[in-house]
Design a protein around this motif. Structure first.
Motif, mmCIF file in Angstrom:
data_model
loop_
_atom_site.group_PDB
_atom_site.id
_atom_site.type_symbol
_atom_site.label_atom_id
_atom_site.label_comp_id
_atom_site.label_asym_id
_atom_site.label_seq_id
_atom_site.Cartn_x
_atom_site.Cartn_y
_atom_site.Cartn_z
ATOM 1 N N ASN A 22 0.684 -1.134 0.244
ATOM 2 C CA ASN A 22 -0.114 -0.003 -0.002
ATOM 3 C C ASN A 22 0.856 1.335 -0.092
ATOM 4 O O ASN A 22 0.418 2.284 0.602
ATOM 5 C CB ASN A 22 -0.998 -0.023 1.272
ATOM 6 C CG ASN A 22 -1.924 -1.221 1.297
ATOM 7 O OD1 ASN A 22 -2.607 -1.587 -0.085
ATOM 8 N ND2 ASN A 22 -2.118 -1.829 2.252
ATOM 9 N N VAL A 23 1.923 1.313 -0.569
ATOM 10 C CA VAL A 23 2.870 2.351 -0.861
ATOM 11 C C VAL A 23 1.980 3.336 -1.916
ATOM 12 O O VAL A 23 1.430 2.866 -2.786
ATOM 13 C CB VAL A 23 4.194 2.122 -1.338
ATOM 14 C CG1 VAL A 23 5.027 3.341 -1.682
ATOM 15 C CG2 VAL A 23 4.858 1.358 -0.171
ATOM 16 N N ASN A 24 2.168 4.596 -1.469
ATOM 17 C CA ASN A 24 1.369 5.733 -2.544
ATOM 18 C C ASN A 24 1.927 5.613 -3.767
ATOM 19 O O ASN A 24 2.946 5.510 -4.304
ATOM 20 C CB ASN A 24 1.834 7.008 -1.934
ATOM 21 C CG ASN A 24 0.894 8.030 -2.842
ATOM 22 O OD1 ASN A 24 1.473 8.664 -3.901
ATOM 23 N ND2 ASN A 24 -0.167 8.621 -2.574
ATOM 24 N N ALA A 25 1.077 5.476 -4.993
ATOM 25 C CA ALA A 25 1.502 5.367 -6.219
ATOM 26 C C ALA A 25 2.319 6.568 -6.741
ATOM 27 O O ALA A 25 3.333 6.140 -7.743
ATOM 28 C CB ALA A 25 0.022 5.696 -7.364
ATOM 29 N N THR A 26 2.369 7.760 -6.135
ATOM 30 C CA THR A 26 3.424 8.445 -6.640
ATOM 31 C C THR A 26 4.846 8.189 -6.033
ATOM 32 O O THR A 26 5.875 8.457 -6.879
ATOM 33 C CB THR A 26 3.256 10.069 -6.323
ATOM 34 O OG1 THR A 26 1.613 10.445 -6.729
ATOM 35 C CG2 THR A 26 4.242 11.163 -6.431
ATOM 36 N N LEU A 27 4.885 7.609 -4.993
ATOM 37 C CA LEU A 27 6.228 6.842 -4.429
ATOM 38 C C LEU A 27 6.770 6.052 -5.377
ATOM 39 O O LEU A 27 7.849 5.863 -5.415
ATOM 40 C CB LEU A 27 5.988 6.665 -2.920
ATOM 41 C CG LEU A 27 5.734 7.911 -1.846
ATOM 42 C CD1 LEU A 27 5.710 7.421 -0.359
ATOM 43 C CD2 LEU A 27 6.887 9.034 -1.994
ATOM 44 N N ILE A 28 5.722 4.991 -5.615
ATOM 45 C CA ILE A 28 6.103 3.925 -6.460
ATOM 46 C C ILE A 28 6.797 4.499 -7.898
ATOM 47 O O ILE A 28 7.692 4.093 -8.195
ATOM 48 C CB ILE A 28 4.916 3.111 -6.595
ATOM 49 C CG1 ILE A 28 4.563 2.684 -5.591
ATOM 50 C CG2 ILE A 28 5.200 1.989 -7.711
ATOM 51 C CD1 ILE A 28 3.246 1.501 -5.782
#
Length: 433
Positions: A272-278
Motif C-alpha cells: 500500500n505504498v502511494n502510487a506517486t512514491l512508486i
C-alpha cells in the motif's frame, strides 16, 4: 566483411545532429512515442491491480503484453526493411491514439473491465512490436556513421529524461483521475504521428529512389520474398559468435534487472505504498540513466568498448546487492537507481559498434534479431515476480533475479571477442565476428 560499413578514422568535420535534414522530426516523433509509453506504463499496472486486487493478475497483464510485443517483433524488423519506414511510424502512432484513447474513454464512462484492459493492452503491444522497429531502423538512414554513436547516446539521455519525469507524472495523473495518464498518452501518440509526417530523407543510391518522403529502404528488397529476407537476417546474426553471445547475455541481464523492477513495483503495491512514491522509484532509475547517458555522450568516441562494457556488467551485480538484504523504501530507491547507471553506456558503446558494422539495408532485421532474444525472457518477468513474491517473499525473489544477472556478467567477462572491442575510431579494422 565485404558488406560491413567502413568508418573514416579522421573525418574533417563531424556534422551537428540538429543540422542533419530529417533528424529533428524523427527525434520529435520518437520522443513523443517514448513519452506516451512512459505516461501509461505505471498506470496499466495500477489499473490492473485495482480491477483485480491481485499481484498475479497484474503481473500477467504485463507479461502477456510483453509476450505479444516480442512475438510480433520477430517479424517486424523484416517488415520494416521491406516497406516505407515513415509510413509504419505513422500507423503505429495512430494505433496508439486509438487504443489508449479507448481505455481513457472506458474509464471515464466507468465501463472498463479487466478482460477488456488485457485485450487492448496485448493488441496495442503486438502492433507496437510489429511496427516499432521502423523508428530505430530509420535512424541509420538519417545520420552518418560518424554521428551514430552520438545519436545513440542522445537517445539514451532522452529516454532517461522522459522516463524520469514520466513515471511519477503518470502516477500523479493516475492519482488525479485514473483515465488521465491514458488520455495523455493518446495525445503524445498523436503528436508522434504528426511529427513523423514531416520526416524528409533523400533517396538512396541503392534503389535509385528520389522520393524525399522515403527513407530509401522501402524498395531494396522488392525482388525477394518476405521469408527469404526474414531468414537472411537471422542467419546473418546467428553466424556471428559475438552477436549470439550478446543475445544470450543481454537476455539474462534484462531478465534479472527487469525482474528487480517488477518485484519492487509489485511489492510496494501490495504494501500500500502511494502510487506517486512508486513512480519515484522509476524516477531514480532514469535519473541514474540520465547521468549514464551524459557519461556515454562524453566517452562514446574515445572509450574502448570491450573493457567498459565488462566493467559495466560487474558494476550492476555489485550495486544491486543491498536490495537482497532489505525492503526499506529508501534503500530500494537508491540501490535500484545506482544499479542502472551503466546501461546507457553499455548500449551506446556495445550496440553502437554492432549497428555501426551492420549494413544499412539490414538495420530493421538486426534490430529484431538482437532485441527479441534479449527481451524474450523479460516478457515473463512481471508474471515471475508476481508469482514468486507470495511464495518466496521479497528477499528470496530478488535473489533469484540476482543469480541470473550474475550468470550474464560471467558470460560477458569471459568472452575475449567482447572484451577486446576497441574505441570507435578503430572500428573500421575490427570485424564483427
Amino acid at each position: 566483411m565485404s558488406n560491413s560499413l567502413k568508418l573514416v578514422s579522421a573525418p574533417a568535420r563531424e556534422s551537428r545532429l540538429w543540422d542533419i535534414p530529417g533528424y529533428v522530426p524523427w527525434f520529435t516523433a520518437d520522443s513523443a512515442t517514448a513519452v506516451g509509453v512512459a505516461l501509461r506504463y505505471l498506470a496499466v499496472s495500477l489499473i490492473g491491480y485495482k480491477l483485480t486486487g491481485s499481484t498475479t493478475a497484474a503481473g500477467w497483464l504485463g507479461s502477456l503484453a510483453a509476450i505479444a510485443q516480442q512475438a510480433a517483433a520477430v517479424f517486424g524488423g523484416t517488415f520494416a526493411d521491406r516497406h516505407d519506414r515513415k509510413t509504419l511510424i505513422i500507423v503505429n502512432a495512430t494505433m496508439g491514439v486509438i487504443c489508449w484513447g479507448s481505455i481513457a474513454a472506458l474509464l471515464i464512462a466507468g465501463k472498463l473491465v479487466f478482460p477488456v484492459l488485457l485485450a487492448i493492452a496485448v493488441f496495442e503491444s503486438a502492433v507496437n512490436g510489429f511496427l516499432g522497429p521502423a523508428s530505430d531502423a530509420m535512424l541509420k538512414s538519417i545520420v552518418d556513421i560518424r554521428s551514430y554513436p552520438k545519436a545513440r547516446s542522445l537517445n539514451e539521455g532522452r529516454d532517461a529524461t522522459i522516463n524520469m519525469a514520466g513515471s511519477p507524472v503518470g502516477g500523479l495523473l493516475y492519482g488525479i483521475a485514473p483515465w488521465l495518464p491514458f488520455l495523455s498518452a493518446a495525445v503524445m501518440y498523436l503528436l508522434a504521428g504528426v511529427a513523423a509526417t514531416r520526416i524528409r530523407v533523400g533517396g538512396s543510391p541503392r534503389n535509385g529512389s528520389g522520393n524525399d518522403d522515403s527513407d530509401g529502404d522501402s524498395e531494396n528488397t522488392g525482388g525477394t520474398s518476405f521469408f527469404r529476407d526474414f531468414a537472411e537476417g537471422w542467419s546473418w546474426s546467428l553466424h556471428r559468435r559475438m552477436l549470439v553471445l550478446t543475445m544470450v547475455s543481454s537476455a539474462l541481464a534484462n531478465f534479472g534487472v527487469n525482474g528487480f523492477q517488477y518485484a519492487i513495483q509489485l511489492h510496494l503495491m501490495r504494501t500500500n505504498v502511494n502510487a506517486t512514491l512508486i513512480g519515484f522509484v522509476n524516477t531514480g532509475v532514469f535519473l541514474a540513466m540520465l547521468a549514464g547517458a551524459f557519461i556515454a555522450g562524453r566517452i562514446s568516441d574515445t572509450a574502448p568498448v570491450g573493457p567498459v562494457t565488462c566493467c559495466g556488467f560487474v558494476f550492476i551485480c555489485i550495486a544491486s546487492l543491498p536490495m537482497l538484504l532489505t525492503d526499506n523504501y529508501w534503500v530500494l530507491l537508491i540501490a535500484n537507481a545506482v544499479m542502472c547507471l551503466p546501461f546507457p553506456i553499455i548500449n551506446a558503446l556495445q550496440l553502437g559498434f554492432i549497428f555501426g558494422k551492420t549494413p544499412d539495408t539490414m538495420q530493421g532485421r538486426i534490430t529484431v534479431t538482437l532485441t527479441v532474444p534479449a527481451q524474450a525472457l523479460s516478457a515473463f518477468c512481471s508474471a515471475t515476480a508476481g508469482s514468486l513474491l507470495p511464495a518466496l517473499g521479497f528477499s528470496r525473489t530478488m535473489l533469484v533475479f540476482w543469480a541470473v544477472m550474475l550468470v550474464s556478467m560471467l558470460l560477458i567477462v569471459s568472452s575475449r571477442s567482447l572484451r577486446t572491442i576497441p574505441r570507435a575510431d578503430q572500428w573500421d579494422c575490427t570485424p564483427l565476428e
